[in-house]
Each structure stands twice: as structure tokens, then as C-alpha cells.
Enzyme design. Structure first.
Site: not given
Ligand code: BJW
Length: 320
Positions: A81, A132, A215
Site C-alpha cells: 500500500r 487514522h 532499541c
Molecule cells: C466512493 C468512490 C468514489 C468508492 N467517489 N465515493 C462505537 C460503536 C461501535 C464500535 C466502536 C465504537 N467506537 C469504537 C468502536 C470500535 C471500532 C469500530 O469502529 N468498529 C466498527 C467496525 C463498528 N473502532 C476502533 O477500534 C477505533 N478505535 C477506538 O475507538 O479506540 C477506542 C476504543 C477501542 C475499542 C472499543 C471502544 C473504544 C479505531 C478505528 C481504526 C480504523 N482503522 C482503519 C485501518 C487504518 C489503517 C489502514 O489503512 O490500513 O481505518 S479500518 C479502515 O476503515 C480504515 C479506514 O480509514 C476506515 C474507514 O473506511 P472508509 O474510508 O470509510 O472506507 P470504506 O471502504 O469503508 O468506504 C469507502 C466508501 O467510498 C464507500 O462508501 C464507497 O461507496 C465510496 N466510494 N469509490 C466517492 N470514486
């Protein structure tokens, strides 16, 4: 909710006019950015069609558990990536958002993207919150005692993580019989697409992975936020400070499925501060968790085309 479809046929004029009227009156604006923003630059999204890396769901590789279980596989995923992100260019939406930031001091972009594309425009860093992290920071696995972190654009970060190209002799029988794109790429010495499970993946030994230079004991890891990990404290503080400073006029939700928290929660937080919501997405099913509200806009289509048109009254024309 007003909705606009068929970007080829142009954006619905009424929706565009009402969005522009609101934008022209706005001084405090947020944009929540996701992988769809970089899709037309050529980077895959997480969920849906592009979300599979070999046989692995990309989201399942973005966890500390995955790294601990198989650091070689996870580093190969991130090395690929990093390489891809360095090959592609920011698109007109990245540039339009950067211009908005320069024109509107009360604009903040909350980016979930780790690809570094916004940073390659002249988006002011103080108006870009990297929720992130970034692929181009790496840090020691032993955060508590060692704590080393560094900006690192070296590609590959260590020789063992180079993307294979392995050119073959173009005069060989193998080359003459090559029919697949992969084999043709191999002939020409191009990168092989190791996200495709049909391309063999070299086995990389743990001792060939990047080691912390401070380290010299623990592995380095990508400076991104994995599931279960906290977002960077300073970034969370910056967003809270913005939210608490007063009314928010609008939040643009661009190219994100808005499924990951706390990022997705900023949409409702902004609403609570008076914001109208504008979603730009290819998929109308990817709506805010709280559903549509009166006064929302939905612009269906490619962010790279739509965002510059939406922001044009403030930023002027951004050429593709
Ligand atoms: C287009 C297009 C075009 C395509 N034009 N559009 C509350 C409720 C429930 C759960 C939780 C909560 N609070 C925390 C949690 C737990 C968890 C969480 O959210 N889980 C869910 C799955 C429910 N969150 C966490 O663990 C976070 N930490 C945290 O909260 O710490 C405290 C805590 C921990 C544990 C419990 C409670 C509290 C951390 C989240 C970290 C996310 N990390 C990632 C990986 C980053 C590294 C990497 O890149 O590898 O981040 S996961 C991944 O998803 C990445 C992205 O940034 C993130 C979001 O994805 P995104 O960008 O939305 O991508 P897609 O693919 O999902 O969507 C793409 C969109 O584009 C689509 O809609 C398409 O239609 C559209 N599209 N082409 C316009 N041309």
C-alpha cells in the site's frame, strides 16, 4: 434529503444551487474523508469490491492481532500500500479541499485516509486531522518503553519487502506464450500485483522485517490506527476544540462508508452543533448512521468529479 444522481448528466441544478447558497454563507465547515476520495487516484477502498487483499479482507489485516500473528503478511500488505500510494497522484477533489482550507480558516478536514495524498497538495497541515495516522510514519512496537517513531518514505522500507517485478527473458518460450496480464507485466519488468492471490507471495522471514533503529530489539510497525487502538490524542483534542468552539455550518461526508468510530460519530456531533450534512458517495446505501434528515444533500458519483464542482464558488475552477 435532496438527492442528485447521474454525474455524467450533470448535478441536479436545484440541489447544486441550494448547496452553493449554503456554502457561500458558511464559515465553519468540516469534511469527513474516506477511501472513496482516493479511489479515482487508483487506490482501493476497504469495503466492497476493492476490499480484498489476496484472500484477506483488508479490514481483518488492520488489527494488532493480525500483526502479532503474522507480521510478515501484514508488513507485505502495508508495504504494497505504501508503494501504491507513492505511485499515484492526488486528484482534483484533494486539490479542491486544499484550496477550501486556504480560503476558509474555519474549515477542517477530518481524514480517515492514510495514503498521504492530501498532504501532497498544499493543504495546510493545521486544517488536516489524520484520524487514522499515515502509512509514511513508522514506529517501534514497544511504544511504552522505546517510543521511537519516524517519518519514512523509503520504498521498499527494507529490501525483503520490495514488490516483485522479476522480468523474464522476452525471447524465451515462456514469454512468447504469455497470455495473462501478470506474465506480460513480468516480461516488461513491471510491478506484479501481489494483491492478486494468483501472484505468488514470497515468504519473508521475521528477521528481514524492519527493526527499530533505536532499541534494535523490536519490529517497526506502520504508524496507522488499527481496530481497538486509540486515535492520536492530539488529533482528538483538535477535533474536540473545533466542535466546542461554536456552531458548525456544514459537514461534508466524502467517500466513506461511515461505519468506523469515532470518525463516523463526528457526523452526528456536527449535526448537534447545527450542521447540515452533505454526502458525496457512489453508493446511496452508505448514509449517515442516524439516517437522512431534512436539509441534507446526497450527491451520487465520483468524489474527484463532484467535490470540485461543489466547492467551485469558493475555490474557483480546479482543473482535472
Ligand atoms: C466512493 C468512490 C468514489 C468508492 N467517489 N465515493 C462505537 C460503536 C461501535 C464500535 C466502536 C465504537 N467506537 C469504537 C468502536 C470500535 C471500532 C469500530 O469502529 N468498529 C466498527 C467496525 C463498528 N473502532 C476502533 O477500534 C477505533 N478505535 C477506538 O475507538 O479506540 C477506542 C476504543 C477501542 C475499542 C472499543 C471502544 C473504544 C479505531 C478505528 C481504526 C480504523 N482503522 C482503519 C485501518 C487504518 C489503517 C489502514 O489503512 O490500513 O481505518 S479500518 C479502515 O476503515 C480504515 C479506514 O480509514 C476506515 C474507514 O473506511 P472508509 O474510508 O470509510 O472506507 P470504506 O471502504 O469503508 O468506504 C469507502 C466508501 O467510498 C464507500 O462508501 C464507497 O461507496 C465510496 N466510494 N469509490 C466517492 N470514486
Amino acid at each position: 434529503m435532496s438527492s442528485s444522481t447521474a454525474p455524467d448528466a450533470g448535478i441536479n441544478a436545484e440541489d447544486l444551487a441550494s448547496f452553493h447558497e449554503h456554502l457561500n454563507k458558511s464559515t465553519r465547515v468540516l469534511a469527513l474523508l474516506g477511501a472513496g476520495l482516493s479511489a479515482s487516484s487508483g487506490l482501493p477502498t476497504f469495503r466492497g469490491a476493492g476490499g480484498l487483499w489476496r484472500t484477506h479482507d483488508s479490514v481483518s489485516l488492520a488489527t494488532p492481532e493480525a500483526f502479532n500473528a503474522d507480521p510478515s503478511l501484514v508488513w507485505q500488505f502495508y508495504s504494497y500500500r505504501r508503494h501504491m500510494a507513492l505511485q499515484v497522484q492526488p486528484n482534483p477533489a484533494h486539490y479542491a479541499l486544499a484550496k477550501l482550507a486556504r480560503k476558509m480558516p474555519g474549515f477542517q478536514a477530518l481524514s480517515q485516509n492514510v495514503d498521504g495524498l492530501s498532504q501532497r497538495t498544499d493543504h495546510p497541515p493545521g486544517q488536516l486531522q489524520l484520524l487514522h495516522g499515515t502509512l509514511f510514519e513508522v514506529r517501534c512496537m514497544d511504544r511504552r518503553r522505546c517510543g521511537h517513531s519516524e517519518t519514512n518514505f523509503v520504498d521498499p522500507i527494507v529490501p525483503a519487502l520490495a514488490i516483485p517485478t522479476s522480468g523474464i527473458d522476452p525471447t524465451s518460450d515462456e514469454a512468447r506464450q504469455a497470455v495473462s496480464a501478470q506474465l506480460q507485466a513480468k516480461q516488461q519488468g513491471k510491478d506484479l500485483d501481489i494483491s492478486d492471490v494468483k501472484v505468488p507471495l514470497a515468504s519473508v522471514k521475521t528477521h528481514d522485517l524492519p527493526v527499530c533503529p533505536k532499541c534494535k530489539q523490536y519490529l517497526l510497525r506502520p504508524g496507522v490506527v488499527w481496530f481497538g487502538e486509540s486515535l492520536p490524542e492530539q488529533v482528538l483534542d483538535n477535533v474536540d476544540e473545533f466542535m466546542n468552539a461554536g456552531r458548525v455550518d456544514m459537514i461534508m461526508v466524502i467517500g466513506t462508508s461511515a461505519k468506523v468510530y469515532p470518525a463516523a460519530g463526528y457526523i452526528e456531533d456536527a449535526r448537534a452543533k447545527g450542521a447540515r450534512v452533505c454526502v458525496v458517495n457512489m453508493d446511496e446505501n452508505d448514509k449517515p448512521a442516524g439516517g437522512w434528515k431534512k436539509g441534507d444533500w446526497f450527491f451520487k458519483g465520483d468524489a474527484a468529479t463532484l467535490v470540485p464542482r461543489l466547492l467551485e464558488p469558493v475555490v474557483g475552477r480546479v482543473e482535472p
